[in-house]
Design a protein around this motif. Structure first.
Motif, short mmCIF file in Angstrom:
data_model
loop_
_atom_site.label_atom_id
_atom_site.label_comp_id
_atom_site.label_asym_id
_atom_site.label_seq_id
_atom_site.Cartn_x
_atom_site.Cartn_y
_atom_site.Cartn_z
N SER A 119 0.82 -1.21 0.00
CA SER A 119 0.00 0.00 0.00
C SER A 119 0.86 1.27 0.00
N VAL A 120 1.95 1.25 0.77
CA VAL A 120 2.87 2.39 0.80
C VAL A 120 3.50 2.59 -0.58
N ILE A 121 4.00 1.50 -1.16
CA ILE A 121 4.70 1.60 -2.44
C ILE A 121 3.74 1.99 -3.56
N LEU A 122 2.49 1.53 -3.49
CA LEU A 122 1.48 1.94 -4.47
C LEU A 122 1.36 3.47 -4.49
N GLN A 123 1.25 4.07 -3.31
CA GLN A 123 1.10 5.53 -3.23
C GLN A 123 2.34 6.26 -3.74
N VAL A 124 3.52 5.72 -3.41
CA VAL A 124 4.77 6.32 -3.90
C VAL A 124 4.80 6.24 -5.43
N LEU A 125 4.43 5.09 -5.97
CA LEU A 125 4.43 4.91 -7.42
C LEU A 125 3.46 5.86 -8.11
N GLN A 126 2.28 6.04 -7.53
CA GLN A 126 1.30 6.95 -8.13
C GLN A 126 1.85 8.37 -8.19
N ALA A 127 2.50 8.79 -7.11
CA ALA A 127 3.07 10.14 -7.08
C ALA A 127 4.24 10.27 -8.05
N GLN A 261 15.75 -2.21 -19.06
CA GLN A 261 14.97 -3.42 -18.72
C GLN A 261 14.21 -3.24 -17.40
N ARG A 262 14.44 -2.13 -16.72
CA ARG A 262 13.81 -1.86 -15.42
C ARG A 262 12.35 -1.48 -15.64
N PHE A 263 11.49 -1.85 -14.70
CA PHE A 263 10.09 -1.42 -14.74
C PHE A 263 10.00 0.11 -14.79
N THR A 264 9.07 0.61 -15.60
CA THR A 264 8.66 2.01 -15.48
C THR A 264 7.60 2.08 -14.37
N THR A 265 7.21 3.28 -13.99
CA THR A 265 6.15 3.39 -12.98
C THR A 265 4.86 2.77 -13.49
N GLU A 266 4.58 2.92 -14.80
CA GLU A 266 3.35 2.36 -15.37
C GLU A 266 3.34 0.83 -15.27
N GLU A 267 4.48 0.22 -15.58
CA GLU A 267 4.58 -1.25 -15.47
C GLU A 267 4.47 -1.69 -14.01
N ALA A 268 5.11 -0.93 -13.13
CA ALA A 268 5.08 -1.28 -11.71
C ALA A 268 3.67 -1.22 -11.15
N LEU A 269 2.90 -0.23 -11.58
CA LEU A 269 1.55 -0.02 -11.04
C LEU A 269 0.59 -1.16 -11.37
N VAL A 270 0.87 -1.94 -12.40
CA VAL A 270 -0.03 -3.06 -12.74
C VAL A 270 0.52 -4.42 -12.28
N HIS A 271 1.66 -4.42 -11.58
CA HIS A 271 2.21 -5.68 -11.07
C HIS A 271 1.26 -6.21 -9.98
N PRO A 272 1.00 -7.52 -9.97
CA PRO A 272 0.02 -8.07 -9.02
C PRO A 272 0.36 -7.81 -7.54
N TRP A 273 1.65 -7.65 -7.21
CA TRP A 273 1.99 -7.37 -5.82
C TRP A 273 1.54 -5.96 -5.42
N ILE A 274 1.54 -5.05 -6.38
CA ILE A 274 1.12 -3.67 -6.12
C ILE A 274 -0.40 -3.53 -6.17
N THR A 275 -1.04 -4.26 -7.06
CA THR A 275 -2.51 -4.17 -7.14
C THR A 275 -3.19 -4.86 -5.97
N GLY A 276 -2.39 -5.57 -5.14
CA GLY A 276 -2.93 -6.17 -3.92
C GLY A 276 -3.36 -7.61 -4.08
N LYS A 277 -3.19 -8.17 -5.27
CA LYS A 277 -3.66 -9.54 -5.50
C LYS A 277 -2.78 -10.58 -4.83
N THR A 278 -1.47 -10.28 -4.72
CA THR A 278 -0.55 -11.34 -4.27
C THR A 278 0.22 -10.97 -3.00
N ALA A 279 0.05 -9.75 -2.50
CA ALA A 279 0.75 -9.36 -1.26
C ALA A 279 0.16 -10.12 -0.08
N ARG A 280 1.01 -10.73 0.72
CA ARG A 280 0.55 -11.58 1.83
C ARG A 280 0.08 -10.76 3.02
N SER A 281 -0.81 -11.38 3.81
CA SER A 281 -1.35 -10.71 5.02
C SER A 281 -0.68 -11.20 6.30
#
Length: 305
Positions: A119-127, A261-281
């Motif tokens: 959640s923290v990294i998602l907000q950083v990426l959006q900014a 070869q590094r992710f751009t912010t756009e690529e990073a924002l759609v990664h499943p760990w950032i979208t919340g699908k795969t981040a563990r609780s």
């Protein structure tokens, strides 16, 4: 000795800043500046006032910071509200952000998971994505420049300190700058570099958020820089045993040695760990906090200016 002055149409002059603001509390200090919580007398509004002593100042850096901040309007970026000058000082009137630094909040939490880090990294990426769309490269992303807006449990993350940021309409820069440990390999290799340096730094921050220690650590700076230039890091047992493969995959893509070869912010924002699908609780608070205390004692990471 004559000094070049900062010229901007909205700068306000004052002979005594205390006629404009009531000083409430000191929030921090650096080599050439102090930051205070202040209340504006005419409105009653609270702000953070960054007081910069003219005689120590590189005007070009301050002009650059002001130029960048005037261009930015984003929910996760600390706003510049006003700008004053006196005979001895420049004063940046900043949006008040009172929730404290990222690591401090984690150490206070009691429970902390991959989902929280995501959640923290998602907000950083959006900014940062917004900055990159506006041709701005931060160039000094690091945990102490990530602040919580207020003390609310669900407070948003705010990016601060644009002293090294750059408006790069052509996309390529060459000045070596940043903080050791977060600097991308191409900067250390003295190659021209692009906004991809911010994505590398976000990868480093993500790594630390999940284990509590930095991916590159050497007491000797030359050895540290050599490790970074080789992108020589690992996911060590037992600290990474409970971290998802998805999180590791995200970090690997953000910390690609080759910036193309590094992710751009756009690529990073759609990664499943950032979208919340795969981040563990699963709670990782104890392990991460233990390492944060060991590796990021306040004296080590607290360098604000």
């Amino acid at each position: 000795m004559g000094r070049k002055e900062i010229s901007c149409s909205w700068k306000k002059n004052t002979s005594n800043i205390k006629e404009v603001f009531d000083f409430k509390a000191k929030m921090g200090s650096g080599s050439f500046s102090d930051v205070y919580m202040v209340r504006e007398k005419s409105t009653g509004n609270l702000y953070a006032l960054k007081c910069l002593r003219k005689k120590y100042l590189m005007l070009s850096n301050l002009e650059n910071e002001i130029k960048v901040l005037r261009r930015i309007k984003h929910d996760n970026v600390v706003k510049l509200e006003d700008f004053y000058e006196s005979r001895t000082h420049y004063y940046l009137v900043m949006e008040l952000v009172s929730g404290g630094e990222l690591f401090d909040r984690i150490l206070e939490r009691g429970v902390y998971t991959e989902k929280d880090a995501s959640s923290v990294i998602l907000q950083v990426l959006q900014a940062v994505s917004y900055l990159h769309e506006n041709s701005i490269v931060h160039r000094d992303l690091k945990p102490e420049n990530l602040l919580f807006y207020d003390t609310d449990e669900n407070a948003k993350i705010m990016i601060s300190d644009f002293g090294l940021s750059k408006i790069s309409d052509h996309g390529v820069m060459s000045t070596a700058c940043g903080t050791p440990g977060y600097v991308a390999p191409e900067v250390l290799s003295q190659k021209p570099y692009s906004k991809a340096v911010d994505c590398w730094a976000i990868g480093v921050i993500t790594y630390i958020l999940l284990c509590g220690y930095p991916p590159f650590f050497e007491e000797n700076e030359t050895r540290l820089f050599n490790k970074i230039m080789r992108a020589d890091y690992a996911f060590h047992a037992p600290y990474w045993d409970d971290i998802s493969e998805s999180a590791k995959d995200f970090i690997k893509n953000m910390m690609q040695k080759n910036p193309t070869q590094r992710f751009t912010t756009e690529e990073a924002l759609v990664h499943p760990w950032i979208t919340g699908k795969t981040a563990r609780s699963q709670d990782i608070c104890q392990s991460v906090c233990e390492q944060l205390r060991r590796n990021f004692a306040k004296s080590k990471w607290k360098v604000s200016d």
